[in-house]
Write an enzyme that holds these catalytic residues in place. Structure first.
Site, short mmCIF file in Angstrom:
data_model
loop_
_atom_site.label_atom_id
_atom_site.label_comp_id
_atom_site.label_asym_id
_atom_site.label_seq_id
_atom_site.Cartn_x
_atom_site.Cartn_y
_atom_site.Cartn_z
CB ALA A 1 42.49 42.72 81.63
CB SER A 2 45.09 46.05 83.89
OG SER A 2 45.81 44.87 84.05
CB THR A 3 40.33 48.59 81.85
OG1 THR A 3 39.47 47.45 81.76
CG2 THR A 3 41.21 48.65 80.62
#
Lengths: 489, 496
Positions: B222-224
């Site tokens: 995801a956003s990592t």
């Protein structure tokens, strides 16, 4: 051919009777003491391996063994002074190592702390030692009674009949009197059990030898020639078929491939030696392999009495099969793993885990020892067996009478076959059978029968090497092919 | 009759020759195979004759030891620290395969390693059985407990997750754990039936407790992933944290095809442009999807690989031991703009292990230098002499120091002003990035947090916390747990 013309290694040319022949008894004594040194060292190594030290009285069991074997040696000096000097030391070494290894198994079963104090007079080791004494006494008595092996031929039919009865008893007895671990080979009364087949072997062989000496002319001369090989007439096949049937019956009813192979191999070998006809070997091998193949196929399809044999073949083909490895194949797998773990040099006496193999004290003693003495030790042990067999065959070649030749040759070959069947079985060369390892496995019947076998070879080899005093043709030709059964001792 | 007797003699010789050949086969050629066969209990017995070495944590706490028994197998293995350490330390059952450090360092623990040869020679003379060697781990009990307990007591009720803490400067693994875990002690019972039953129970339990999820599996990051996109952008030289990039509430890489990219809420980044720093701070999906597509698949994959994606050869024990591998992370198929846009925000087929994600945080904190992560600090002989110490090793340098410094500033902004505020630690410079991974229709999203803490420009610790199917707020909870783990590491290093 008469026996008198056939003695290439006879120590004395017949006729010059008065020349002194060395008895070689001192060589026997030396070899025997050497064997007992080995047994003593083995016992000490066992104690060291199991208890981390050698107890002050470790020498008691080996010394007792030595004394017993010395008694046997003295008996040989008196009763068979000209006997082959290598036979008794070979037997003593095997028997001594066997007793020591059984004691090693006894010690291994004790908690580690109590091993050092374990009595010298307890357990399977001592039991086997007692059996050794009894077996030697029986062997000596036999040597006393049978002053000339040709005496046996006088009672050949009686002996043969007794042999067949002994083979049949376990087959007809109900399972609870005769069956141990799936093989119906026993007579069990109370806590006592004997394996009559071990003795039947000797009796049947005496009969075969007698019968074949009488029939050899017919069997070897009356023949048809097919493809360059002389085949016997159909009606002369009778006795072979009878023995074949008997051994297959043993295979099926008593569920034991080893004994069956033993009887049949014994008969075919003596038949071949008597007739010098290769055709008998071919017929014999075809019959045996045909029979086992059929038994295997029947076991796979019909089951019933053949199922046991089929199961053994399955185990033999792939003991590591996941379905077998922890069930029926467990024993063989553990045997192989033990041998493999021992590797070339073995783990050392007392250091391995022979008790991982079920029945290590009787059927699988060879695998148990193999783990601890390794490939090199086992090779040495097998060579001792081989020396014994070859001395037996040598005796057969040297002895003057045909009956003695057949008897000694048959005994030596049967012994070799038993070693082959047993060692081959535990090392997965051939399907596993329920045979004992001669002189080593725990058990009185086997030990006694094999000591009797050794005594018979001693007796024949004594007669082979004994200088001929009277006219050599006095007794022997009478036996060979003549109808009379009178033999003067 | 002598000729056939001689031939019988030859037959006997042939029979014995067959026996000899077969014995050579069994005891020579096949000896090793039989010796090491799983059905062979002998090797086991002899292995249990020797006291197996201990496994110790960085502070000397005993994680595994052998205690004398009275049964056939002389020593019973025990794991006093239980479930929190079970997956890392592993277990050594009587039958079946060992796991974790018990497996990786088996030779040394069992005393059969080459490096313990002199000990065995000594045994020959003294007649004793010297115990096996001890393995000293890099795991710090306080940090590991914070990680495990943090996961266990998460406020989202998540039952499955993982946490990693690294020393960015050396690569020492300070904590490595996942939930659910298991008690290893019943699995090493000498009662093999009971041990087998315990294994079956653990193996069939929900959430796969036997698996160390931190290294053993990969998940959509995801956003990592936006950290990698940022690193690619900054490394290209065409971007700084202040470069404005297009945002808005919806983005369709190929108009009319596929789902448009949206943001987690309409208030996240509705404006037409915002700076790269602001985009990361609020975790703006449309901005990073666009940025990824602008950079192109090559730049994205090469930056991901520079950080260690696609590397299936990474192991975390001593030096070259292969038995504790880290599952390879993948960028997946980026051939299409829709795929690339989705992948740039860590969706579609991007898969990353928690360990890999922790490594990214550690690399940024360490000025762009990625240190090889390792679990085994020292190997100690039974007489307590140190036989070997693992030397920290640079694995890669994926980014330049100035890019690392820029990324640090951006990640600090995330923790100060953005989605990672739960990870703040007063008095320390803390950077991080959260992630909420969509995980198929209807399933709850995974929560991620990666971060690090520094003081006086020196990195102290980097962490990754992963909460499987945590649902809304999962990443904020991950950040909170991450903050606590970092707090534990800081307290271990003292107040300076």
């Amino acid at each position: 051919m008469t026996a008198a013309t056939e003695q290439p290694v006879s120590p004395v040319p017949s006729g010059s009777a008065q020349r002194r022949v060395p008895t070689r008894r001192n060589a026997e004594l030396l070899l025997l003491l050497l064997a007992m040194v080995l047994v003593t060292v083995f016992s000490a190594a066992v104690e060291e391996g199991l208890t981390g030290g050698v107890s002050p009285d470790f020498w008691v069991p080996p010394l007792l063994l030595t004394l017993v074997f010395l008694v046997a040696h003295i008996a040989v000096r008196i009763l068979t002074p000209y006997a082959d000097p290598a036979i008794l030391p070979c037997v003593a070494l095997l028997n001594g190592i066997g007793v020591s290894f059984l004691r090693r198994l006894d010690l291994g079963r004790q908690p580690a702390a109590q091993r050092a104090n374990y009595s010298s007079f307890a357990g399977d080791g001592f039991h086997q030692f007692t059996w050794t004494i009894i077996a030697i006494v029986v062997a000596i008595v036999a040597l006393v009674i049978i002053r000339d092996h040709r005496t046996l031929s006088r009672y050949a039919y009686t002996l043969g009949f007794a042999g067949i009865v002994l083979v049949l008893i376990p087959a007809v007895l109900p399972g609870r009197f005769s069956e141990i671990n799936g093989a119906k080979l026993w007579i069990r009364v109370g806590g006592f059990q004997i394996q009559p087949g071990e003795f039947a072997k000797l009796l049947l062989l005496s009969f075969f030898a007698y019968y074949l000496v009488r029939k050899r002319e017919v069997l070897s001369l009356a023949s048809k020639r097919i493809l360059g090989i002389d085949f016997p007439r159909a009606r002369d096949l009778g006795p072979v078929l009878v023995v074949w049937g008997l051994s297959l019956m043993v295979l099926v009813v008593e569920k034991d491939l080893g004994t069956s192979l033993m009887y049949f191999g014994m008969f075919v070998a003596t038949l071949y030696v008597a007739t010098e006809r290769v055709s008998w070997l071919i017929i014999g091998l075809l019959l045996f392999f045909g029979g086992t193949f059929l038994a295997n196929v029947l076991g796979a399809t019909v089951g019933g009495p053949f199922a046991n044999f089929h199961q053994r073949v399955e185990i033999w083909l792939n003991p590591f099969d996941p379905k077998l490895v922890n069930t029926t194949g467990y024993q063989l797998v553990q045997s192989l793993l033990g041998l493999g773990t021992g590797g070339l040099f073995g783990s050392g006496p007392g250091v391995g885990n022979p008790s991982k193999v079920p029945f290590v004290k009787n059927d699988f003693i060879f695998a148990g020892i193999g783990e601890e003495i390794g490939l090199f030790g086992l090779t040495a042990l097998l060579l001792v067996y081989l020396v014994f067999v070859e001395r037996g065959l040598r005796t057969a070649i040297a002895v003057r009478d045909s009956f003695g030749k057949l008897l000694a040759g048959g005994l030596a070959f049967t012994f070799a076959l038993q070693v082959f069947v047993m060692v081959g079985g535990v090392t997965k060369l051939i399907p596993l059978t329920g045979q004992t390892t001669p002189f080593m496995s725990a058990g009185g019947s086997s030990l006694m029968a094999n000591w009797l076998l050794a005594a018979m070879i001693l007796r024949i080899s004594d007669s082979a090497r004994r200088p001929v005093v009277e006219a050599p043709a006095a007794a022997a030709p009478k036996l060979s092919g003549l109808a009379t059964e009178v033999v003067r001792p | 009759m002598n000729a056939p007797l001689r031939r019988v003699g030859v037959v006997v010789l042939i029979l014995f020759a067959l026996l000899f050949i077969n014995l050579n086969w069994v005891q020579g050629y096949k000896a090793n195979a039989y010796r090491n066969d799983p059905h062979n209990g002998r090797v086991l017995l002899s292995e249990y004759q020797r006291e197996r070495g201990r496994i110790l944590l960085a502070g000397g706490e005993v994680a595994a030891q052998s205690v004398a028994t009275t049964d056939n197998l002389k020593y019973q293995r025990r794991y006093p620290l239980g479930a929190a350490y079970a997956q890392v330390v592993g277990y050594k059952p009587v039958t079946g395969a060992a796991t974790g450090i018990e497996r990786a360092e088996n030779d040394f623990l069992a005393g059969t390693a080459d490096s313990l040869f002199t000990e065995r020679v000594k045994d020959l003379f003294t007649g004793n059985r010297t115990p096996g060697g001890n393995v000293l781990l890099t795991i710090d009990k306080k940090v590991q407990d914070a990680a495990y307990n943090g996961l266990l007591t998460n406020q989202k009720g998540v039952t499955s997750g993982a946490a990693v803490a690294l020393d960015p400067k050396t690569g020492k693994i300070l904590a490595l754990t996942s939930i659910p875990s298991f008690d290893p002690n019943p699995l090493v019972s000498h009662d093999t039936t009971a041990a087998g039953a315990a294994y079956t129970r653990a193996n069939s339990a929900a959430g796969n407790p036997l698996l160390l999820k931190a290294t053993g599996d990969v998940y959509p990051p995801a956003s990592t992933m936006k950290v990698i996109i940022s690193a690619a952008a900054l490394s290209s030289g065409q971007y700084t944290p202040q470069t404005p990039i297009p945002a808005t509430n919806s983005y369709s890489p190929i108009p009319g095809s596929g789902h448009p990219i949206t943001n987690s809420s309409p208030n996240t980044c509705p404006q037409p442009t915002l700076t790269l720093l602001e985009a990361l701070t609020v975790s703006c999906n449309t901005a990073f999807a666009r940025l990824g597509v602008t950079l192109g698949a090559d730049q994205v994959t090469s930056m991901a690989q520079a950080f260690g994606f696609e590397d299936g050869g990474l192991t975390i024990t001593g030096t070259d031991n292969q038995s504790m591998p880290v599952a390879a992370s993948h960028t997946g198929d980026l051939s299409d703009k829709n795929f690339l846009a989705q992948s740039s925000i860590g969706q579609y087929n991007v898969r990353e292990s928690p360990m890999q994600n922790a490594l990214i945080a550690a690399t940024i904190a360490n000025g762009g230098v990625q240190m090889r992560p390792y679990l085994v600090d020292k190997l100690q002989a039974p007489d307590l002499n140190i036989i070997s110490t693992t030397q920290p090793k640079t694995l890669r340098t994926p980014i330049q120091p100035q890019v690392a410094a820029q990324l640090q500033d951006m990640m600090v902004s995330v923790v100060q002003n953005g989605t990672g505020q739960n990870a703040q630690i007063p008095g320390y410079r803390v950077g991080g990035k959260t992630g909420t991974a969509q995980n198929g229709e209807g399933a709850d999203a995974h929560g991620w947090f990666i971060g690090w803490a520094m003081k006086d420009n020196q990195p102290i610790v980097a962490v990754c916390v992963f909460l499987q199917q945590a649902g809304p707020g999962g990443s904020a909870e991950a950040a909170r747990i991450g903050g606590n783990i970092m707090q534990a590491a800081i307290s271990e290093k003292g107040p300076n």
